[in-house]
Enzyme design. Structure first.
Site, PDB file in Angstrom:
ATOM      1  N   HIS A 155      -5.533 -11.072   9.085  1.00 23.15           N
ATOM      2  CA  HIS A 155      -6.156 -10.066   8.435  1.00 23.15           C
ATOM      3  C   HIS A 155      -6.024  -8.706   7.912  1.00 23.15           C
ATOM      4  O   HIS A 155      -6.287  -7.623   7.866  1.00 23.15           O
ATOM      5  CB  HIS A 155      -8.433  -9.715   9.132  1.00 23.15           C
ATOM      6  CG  HIS A 155      -8.363 -11.084  10.037  1.00 23.15           C
ATOM      7  ND1 HIS A 155      -9.458 -11.602   8.908  1.00 23.15           N
ATOM      8  CD2 HIS A 155      -8.743 -10.931  10.379  1.00 23.15           C
ATOM      9  CE1 HIS A 155     -10.353 -12.438   9.627  1.00 23.15           C
ATOM     10  NE2 HIS A 155      -9.698 -12.427  10.572  1.00 23.15           N
ATOM     11  N   SER A 276      11.964   5.297 -10.464  1.00 22.59           N
ATOM     12  CA  SER A 276      11.946   5.396 -11.908  1.00 22.59           C
ATOM     13  C   SER A 276      11.809   6.253 -12.592  1.00 22.59           C
ATOM     14  O   SER A 276      12.668   7.026 -12.098  1.00 22.59           O
ATOM     15  CB  SER A 276      10.167   6.107 -10.835  1.00 22.59           C
ATOM     16  OG  SER A 276       9.772   6.592 -12.314  1.00 22.59           O
ATOM     17  N   LYS A 282      11.338   7.399  -6.337  1.00 26.11           N
ATOM     18  CA  LYS A 282      10.712   5.993  -6.321  1.00 26.11           C
ATOM     19  C   LYS A 282      12.126   5.903  -6.384  1.00 26.11           C
ATOM     20  O   LYS A 282      13.358   5.807  -6.320  1.00 26.11           O
ATOM     21  CB  LYS A 282      10.079   6.092  -7.305  1.00 26.11           C
ATOM     22  CG  LYS A 282       8.570   7.017  -7.214  1.00 26.11           C
ATOM     23  CD  LYS A 282       7.691   5.879  -6.265  1.00 26.11           C
ATOM     24  CE  LYS A 282       6.364   4.586  -6.595  1.00 26.11           C
ATOM     25  NZ  LYS A 282       6.204   4.641  -8.147  1.00 26.11           N
ATOM     26  N   GLU A 289       8.646  -8.048  -6.299  1.00 30.93           N
ATOM     27  CA  GLU A 289       7.370  -8.594  -7.648  1.00 30.93           C
ATOM     28  C   GLU A 289       7.762  -9.095  -8.333  1.00 30.93           C
ATOM     29  O   GLU A 289       6.876 -10.031  -8.571  1.00 30.93           O
ATOM     30  CB  GLU A 289       7.078  -6.552  -8.414  1.00 30.93           C
ATOM     31  CG  GLU A 289       6.815  -5.784  -6.978  1.00 30.93           C
ATOM     32  CD  GLU A 289       6.672  -4.426  -7.889  1.00 30.93           C
ATOM     33  OE1 GLU A 289       6.049  -3.243  -6.831  1.00 30.93           O
ATOM     34  OE2 GLU A 289       6.986  -3.646  -8.009  1.00 30.93           O
TER      35      GLU A 289
END
Ligand code: ARG
Length: 461
Positions: A155, A276, A282, A289
């Site tokens: 979980h 970024s 970043k 992704e």
């Protein structure tokens, strides 16, 4: 009116041609198309259906076309409907009359069925090699991380301690099954449709066993109608690719979580992350992704093909031309994802210290504390309650079970002794998990031996 009508008809014909053509995408298997034609004409000559002179002329012409396409000297021109028409027209242009005999006893229906199978068979070989490279990269990470403790999750909540080797081993199993699926389907698809004709075979005395052997198949297909309308193997391939994409996507998801500021379990190599344009701090896991994101288009190919096939009466129907673009895309996409993911995972730094302290701070050893009580005669249900009370106490104080004093342990249950600390240490928790498939080092070493053997014998089975 006539002028306008003529112009209209012409324009519409061009639209029909554009809608109908497949050369813009089936040119991808020009090598396989020529390979199939070489086998076909070799068989025709052996059977005396074309002369030896014609065979030589045709073979010379086909090899010339192949060389010129490979070198870029010959390019695809729009007026041809598909790769089969392109090659045949080019052959006739090169060698004249003899070229017109190549298509004897053959239809584009068995030809395209053959080309697609040959193409998929070649691509399966490449995908298999990419999955193998990933498995090797995973095995190396496993061997280096038998003692890297980390929380195992259920979980997405910390559950019990495992090691990084064990966690990565789960993905080894998944990609190993993927490899085995590819091997399995390759065996099933390896029958040759050439000679099935349009749908009902042919009246020429073709030797289908011979052309099948020339092309490396296990034998000819047994029903000519099925031969030209079977796309099951392609659906199996799309399904196997979807499964690979799903596994890569799950793994990517974990990498993305592990790379987050909150987890910091991994440090991605700069080469596999991007910055970024506005936020200087970043470092984004774009490759992971994208691998996760591309899963959708692979599933899309599977669903699209299943849907295209579901209403088709026997035998060939032009709908089947739709089997190509999406499956080519799925094949290329999965190959790209496998290569990139392998590069990313093998350059990732795993932050052992962060993983271990995360395992320590999340009560992952609570089950082991209960097992300790059980080994001292306390019934498991009571042990569960006692440790639950200790967890509450720890939560209140903001500490781990290991940080409780012996007095605090004993205040809840006098069964606890000094050896509780040793019993709930990460090292003990993992080491004692000795059953086959468990994270304990001894069990993991055995698993690694099995994995090495599986990779060495070359099979996916
Ligand atoms: N481009 C066609 C396809 O991919 C080749 C077969 C054409 N056959 C036909 N009967 N029109 O399916």
């Amino acid at each position: 009116m006539k002028l306008w009508g003529g112009r209209f008809t012409k324009e519409e014909n061009q639209l029909v041609h554009n809608f109908n053509e497949s050369l813009s995408f089936d040119q991808k298997f020009y090598r396989q198309d020529i390979e199939g034609s070489i086998a076909h004409v070799t068989m025709l000559a052996k059977q005396g259906i074309v002369s030896e002179e014609d065979r030589e002329a045709i073979l010379g012409g086909l090899r010339g076309i192949l060389a010129d396409l490979d070198s870029g000297k010959l390019t695809f021109t729009k007026e041809h409907e598909d790769i089969h028409s392109f090659v045949e027209a080019n052959l006739i242009q090169r060698i004249g009359e003899a070229g017109k005999r190549l298509h004897t006893g053959r239809s584009r229906n068995d030809q395209v069925a053959l080309d697609m199978k040959l193409y998929c068979r070649d691509e399966i070989g490449e995908i298999d090699a990419l999955v193998k490279a990933l498995l090797e990269a995973l095995l190396e990470i496993m061997e280096n991380n038998l003692d890297t403790y980390m929380p195992g999750f259920t979980h997405l909540q910390k559950a019990q301690p495992v090691t990084l080797a064990h966690h990565i081993g789960a993905y080894f199993e998944m990609f190993f099954r993927d490899r085995s699926r590819l091997h399995d389907m390759k065996k099933r698809m390896n029958t040759c449709p050439l000679g099935a004709g349009a749908l009902a075979g042919t009246t020429y005395p073709l030797d289908r066993e011979y052309s099948s052997a020339l092309l490396g198949f296990d034998g000819p297909t047994q029903n000519s109608m099925d031969s030209v309308s079977d796309r099951d193997y392609l659906i199996e391939l799309m399904s196997a690719l979807s499964m690979i994409a799903m596994h890569l996507s799950r793994f990517s998801e974990e990498i993305i979580i592990w790379n987050s500021n909150e987890y910091r379990f991994v440090e991605l190599d700069d080469a596999y992350s991007t910055g970024s344009s506005i936020m200087p701090q970043k470092k984004n896991p774009d490759i992971a992704e994208l691998v996760r994101g591309k899963t959708g288009r692979v599933y899309g190919a599977l669903i699209s093909l299943l849907t295209t096939m579901k209403g088709l009466p026997l035998a060939y129907n032009k709908d089947m031309q739709e089997d190509k673009e999406l499956s080519f895309d799925a094949i290329d996409t999965v190959k790209g994802c496998l290569a990139l993911f392998t590069g990313m995972i093998s350059t990732t730094t795993f932050r052992k210290d962060v993983m271990e302290s995360s395992a320590k701070s999340g009560f992952t050893n609570a089950t082991d504390a209960a097992d300790y009580l059980v080994s001292h005669g306390v019934p498991f249900r009571d042990a569960h309650t006692i440790v639950g009370q200790l967890v509450l106490l720890c939560l209140d104080k903001g500490i781990a079970l290991d940080d409780l004093s012996l007095e605090e342990f004993r205040a809840v249950s006098p069964v606890f002794g000094e050896d509780i600390y040793e019993a709930i240490s990460m090292e003990t928790c993992v080491k004692r998990r000795i059953t086959t498939g468990a994270p304990g080092q001894d069990a993991m070493k055995q698993a690694i031996q099995v994995y090495k053997r599986r990779l060495a014998d070359g099979s996916g089975d």
